[in-house]
Design an enzyme around this catalytic site. Structure first.
Site, PDB file in Angstrom:
ATOM      1  N   ARG A   1      -2.002  -5.172  13.888  1.00  0.00           N
ATOM      2  CA  ARG A   1      -1.055  -4.241  14.541  1.00  0.00           C
ATOM      3  C   ARG A   1      -0.103  -5.004  15.468  1.00  0.00           C
ATOM      4  NH1 ARG A   1      -0.848  -1.449  10.939  1.00  0.00           N
ATOM      5  NH2 ARG A   1      -2.166  -3.037  10.023  1.00  0.00           N
TER       6      ARG A   1
ATOM      7  N   LYS B   1       5.827  -2.440   2.497  1.00  0.00           N
ATOM      8  CA  LYS B   1       5.491  -1.564   1.374  1.00  0.00           C
ATOM      9  C   LYS B   1       6.342  -0.291   1.370  1.00  0.00           C
ATOM     10  CE  LYS B   1       1.656   0.781   3.708  1.00  0.00           C
ATOM     11  NZ  LYS B   1       2.328   2.073   3.824  1.00  0.00           N
ATOM     12  N   THR B   2       6.645   0.258   2.553  1.00  0.00           N
ATOM     13  CA  THR B   2       7.481   1.463   2.595  1.00  0.00           C
ATOM     14  C   THR B   2       8.870   1.161   2.047  1.00  0.00           C
ATOM     15  OG1 THR B   2       6.258   2.216   4.546  1.00  0.00           O
ATOM     16  CG2 THR B   2       8.338   3.322   4.054  1.00  0.00           C
TER      17      THR B   2
ATOM     18  N   GLN C   1      -7.341  -3.097   3.978  1.00  0.00           N
ATOM     19  CA  GLN C   1      -7.129  -2.096   5.023  1.00  0.00           C
ATOM     20  C   GLN C   1      -7.800  -0.760   4.703  1.00  0.00           C
ATOM     21  OE1 GLN C   1      -3.133  -2.216   7.072  1.00  0.00           O
ATOM     22  NE2 GLN C   1      -2.546  -3.351   5.237  1.00  0.00           N
TER      23      GLN C   1
ATOM     24  N   ASP D   1       1.204   6.055  -1.966  1.00  0.00           N
ATOM     25  CA  ASP D   1       1.134   5.106  -0.854  1.00  0.00           C
ATOM     26  C   ASP D   1      -0.293   5.071  -0.297  1.00  0.00           C
ATOM     27  OD1 ASP D   1       1.892   3.365   1.120  1.00  0.00           O
ATOM     28  OD2 ASP D   1       2.789   4.888   2.408  1.00  0.00           O
ATOM     29  N   GLU D   2      -0.672   3.968   0.350  1.00  0.00           N
ATOM     30  CA  GLU D   2      -1.993   3.807   0.963  1.00  0.00           C
ATOM     31  C   GLU D   2      -3.106   4.152  -0.027  1.00  0.00           C
ATOM     32  OE1 GLU D   2      -2.139   2.340   3.640  1.00  0.00           O
ATOM     33  OE2 GLU D   2      -0.572   2.919   5.036  1.00  0.00           O
TER      34      GLU D   2
END
Length: 702
Positions: free
Chosen positions: A587, A35-36, A251, A220-221
């Site tokens: 993770r 996504k970044t 998330q 973002d997020e």
């Protein structure tokens, strides 16, 4: 950089997100789906292909670390400096707006920002004055934060609307707290968003100015937004609605901070004609890890469906270990880490141990110390929370804003100036009577005939020092820090042992003006600090959000811990626990280990534990189950403890580089044995792992 280069290396879904340039866009980005990369390439493509001015794009995220990464990647793509662009956290960008516009709300532009510690000191002082038990301050702070995240002001609370859970004592504290903040010309962390929303809603002309300034927005997020942040986003979107929200409802794990997963679910309704793009190719984890994660999250109701896949292959099998108690579980984890390290494939920094509650860390620390393994607990005290740093920053806050009474109380007797509690109480009483700051009250006392010469002399001496420092307000910040240390005798007071910390503070201030440096210090957290040391990372599931590691251990996969016992009676909280477990699993890049105990001491009693109910959602074929029995061999137990002393005393400690006359340079992975016959395990690139006796190996320490 050309358009073709900006689009190269993107998968079809990522490319669609980058090419979309008008109207609302919702990018559902699964864990590890890049996504970044989408956000930064989209920024670069808008400025390159569509000639959008870089300073007209508002890009917001949640942590300083994520904002810095975003900024660095954009600079790498555009080959231009991102300094001064609107790239940052919600709170930092709101503070930037308020620095220009807050006078419309009755504050001065030189307002200071209180961190959690500052707010805590202020609330405790109010509780003491109101004769309310001071130990309640953390709960009161949390409740005020929750109300501000929901845009509930003290005035709203005083309507006595039962929907806010009205409590008269709490309402008095909340009202007084906000009043003291204003008197000190200070805002707390939550005020930054709430005040910006109030500014835009109460002053349409100011809102119009920023709507016109920002042609595009990227958030973002997005699943982590709370009510106030989402309101801010909707206000700034304006009629152009060129807004791109990137997030993953799977998330959403910050409900306790006010985050509302329904915001991402409501996006399509609030922004009609939204284009939805799903990023489902995972670039982080192996398929076996994704299978476990997918099985867990698939049971979550009302989620936006995503099925993650990878071309990394199946990878290593996932292991689940059942131990007798938490001590055996910790030893299993520590021994497994030792085995991985000795094989030479992974360094300590490649490994993380995740747990649900901080209490679990103690046993893990004991086991790792027993094995002589370096570790670091993440999410603890940040650099800016160290006492010496906090003291000097408080001086700087006073120089910028002398009416900051919280900072004044912190350093008024630091170093000691014989201004004790009784003296400070008299100053506080005068300030309360005159409805002024402590600084103003001190100035009044010095000139007043109603106070003793002794009191006036003490207070006057401090005011002279402070006014002398204020005269240097225009100096470069590193020079100003040196002036504070010298003129207050602070350096002599803390001694040479702390000189390194103070010098590090000076370096951190280079190239910044006083206002931006103080904002950085106030908005910085322990989660923003990077660690380059070769050590195992210990952290809670929440702290691990946004991070990834080649090897992950998840400890305490038991009902009562995962899910937490507080959540099992509330369906929404239970589903957040499910998402939290999913975040922990995702993770891991290469290897995933899960573990639990049959018995565990939680808080004050030993309890029988059952495996996490979430394990039942994972097909048994997805992981290997092993059982760890207590060690019966006392000799083996004693040997296991020996490396701690040996590793600290031996010149050939783990991690040392050595040279062998035949096999060349290698790295020591372990040392053990009796003091007069120490043996070492060395990994040589040419021949692999070798066990050697130091008496005969003729090793040379490099």
């Amino acid at each position: 950089m050309s358009k073709q280069v900006l689009l190269s290396g993107l998968n079809p879904q990522q490319k669609d997100a980058v090419l979309h340039n008008k109207g609302p866009l919702l990018v559902l980005a699964g864990a590890g789906s890049g996504k970044t990369k989408v956000i930064t390439h989209r920024f670069a493509y808008l400025t390159n292909a569509h000639k959008v001015a870089p300073d007209s794009i508002l890009a917001m995220t949640f942590t300083n670390k994520a904002a810095n990464e975003m900024r660095e990647r954009i600079e790498g793509l555009t080959k231009k400096s991102a300094r001064g662009l609107w790239i940052g956290t919600f709170h930092a960008l709101s503070a930037r707006i308020l620095r220009k516009e807050i006078e419309s709300l009755g504050y001065r532009r030189d307002f200071c920002i209180y961190d959690d510690s500052d707010s805590g000191h202020l609330v405790r002082a109010i509780l003491k004055e109101f004769k309310i038990h001071e130990a309640l301050y953390k709960g009161i702070l949390s409740k005020m934060s929750s109300l501000k995240a929901s845009l509930v002001s003290p005035e709203d609370l005083l309507t006595n609307d039962d929907s806010y859970g009205f409590d008269e004592k709490f309402a008095r504290v909340y009202v007084r707290y906000q009043s003291e903040l204003k008197k000190n010309n200070a805002l707390d962390f939550d005020d930054l968003i709430m005040f910006t929303v109030s500014l835009f809603e109460d002053h349409p002309a100011v809102l119009k100015k920023y709507i016109n300034e920002f042609s595009h927005m990227m958030i973002d997020e997005f699943q982590d937004t709370n009510t106030s942040q989402y309101r801010l986003v909707k206000l700034l979107a304006g009629k152009q609605r060129n807004i791109c929200a990137v997030g993953d409802d799977d998330q959403s794990i910050y409900k306790f901070r006010g985050a509302e997963v329904r915001n991402i679910h409501s996006f399509k309704k609030d922004f009609t004609k939204t284009k939805v793009i799903r990023l489902e190719q995972n670039y982080r984890s192996t398929q076996q890890i994704l299978n476990v994660a997918g099985s867990i999250i698939a049971k979550s109701p009302e989620r936006m469906p995503k099925k993650l896949w990878t071309d990394r292959g199946d990878g290593e099998a996932i292991c689940y270990c059942v131990a007798t108690n938490e001590m055996e579980e910790a030893r299993y984890i520590s021994q497994s880490i030792k085995d991985l390290f000795l094989k030479g494939k992974y360094r300590y920094k490649d490994i993380a141990v995740l747990y649900r509650v901080n209490q679990q860390a103690r046993t893990l620390e004991d086991a790792m110390r027993e094995n002589g393994q370096p570790y670091r607990i993440h999410g603890g005290m940040s650099f800016y929370q160290r006492k010496e740093v906090k003291d000097i920053v408080s001086y700087l806050k006073l120089i910028a804003n002398p009416h900051d009474s919280v900072s004044l109380k912190r350093i008024v007797n630091c170093p000691p100036r014989q201004i004790g509690a009784a003296t400070l109480t008299r100053v506080e009483n005068e300030a309360r009577k005159r409805e002024e700051s402590l600084y103003q009250a001190m100035k009044y006392i010095v000139k007043s005939s109603g106070y003793t010469n002794s009191l006036k002399e003490k207070v006057g001496g401090f005011i002279t020092i402070l006014d002398g420092l204020i005269a240097h307000r225009g100096d470069a910040v590193p020079d100003l820090i040196s002036t504070v240390i010298r003129k207050t005798d602070y350096g002599d007071w803390v001694g040479e042992d702390k000189a390194g910390i103070l010098e590090e503070l000076r370096k951190s201030a280079e190239g910044k003006d006083l206002g931006s440096f103080l904002d950085t210090a106030s908005l910085f957290s322990g989660l923003d600090e990077a660690c380059d040391d070769d050590c195992v990372s210990l952290m809670t599931f929440h702290s691990a959000k946004g991070l990834e590691f080649p090897v992950v251990f998840i400890a305490g996969v038991e009902d009562g811990l995962m899910p937490h016992f507080h959540a099992v009676k509330d369906s929404e909280e239970l589903e957040e626990e499910r998402r939290l477990f999913y975040v922990a699993v995702t993770r891991a890049r290469d290897m995933l280990f899960m573990s639990g105990a049959r018995k565990r001491k939680l808080y004050t009693s030993v309890q029988e534990q059952q495996p996490s109910r979430f394990l039942a959602d994972i097909p048994s074929k997805c992981y290997l189950c092993i059982e760890k029995r207590p060690r019966a061999d006392a000799v083996a137990a004693a040997v296991a403890k020996m490396p701690l002393s040996l590793m600290s005393s031996s010149p050939f400690a783990a991690g040392s580089r050595v040279k062998h006359p035949k096999w060349g340079v290698g790295v020591v992975r372990d040392s053990y044995g009796e003091t007069d016959d120490v043996k070492v395990m060395v990994n040589f690139p040419s021949v692999g792992m070798k066990r050697l006796s130091l008496k005969f190996a003729n090793l040379e320490k490099l």
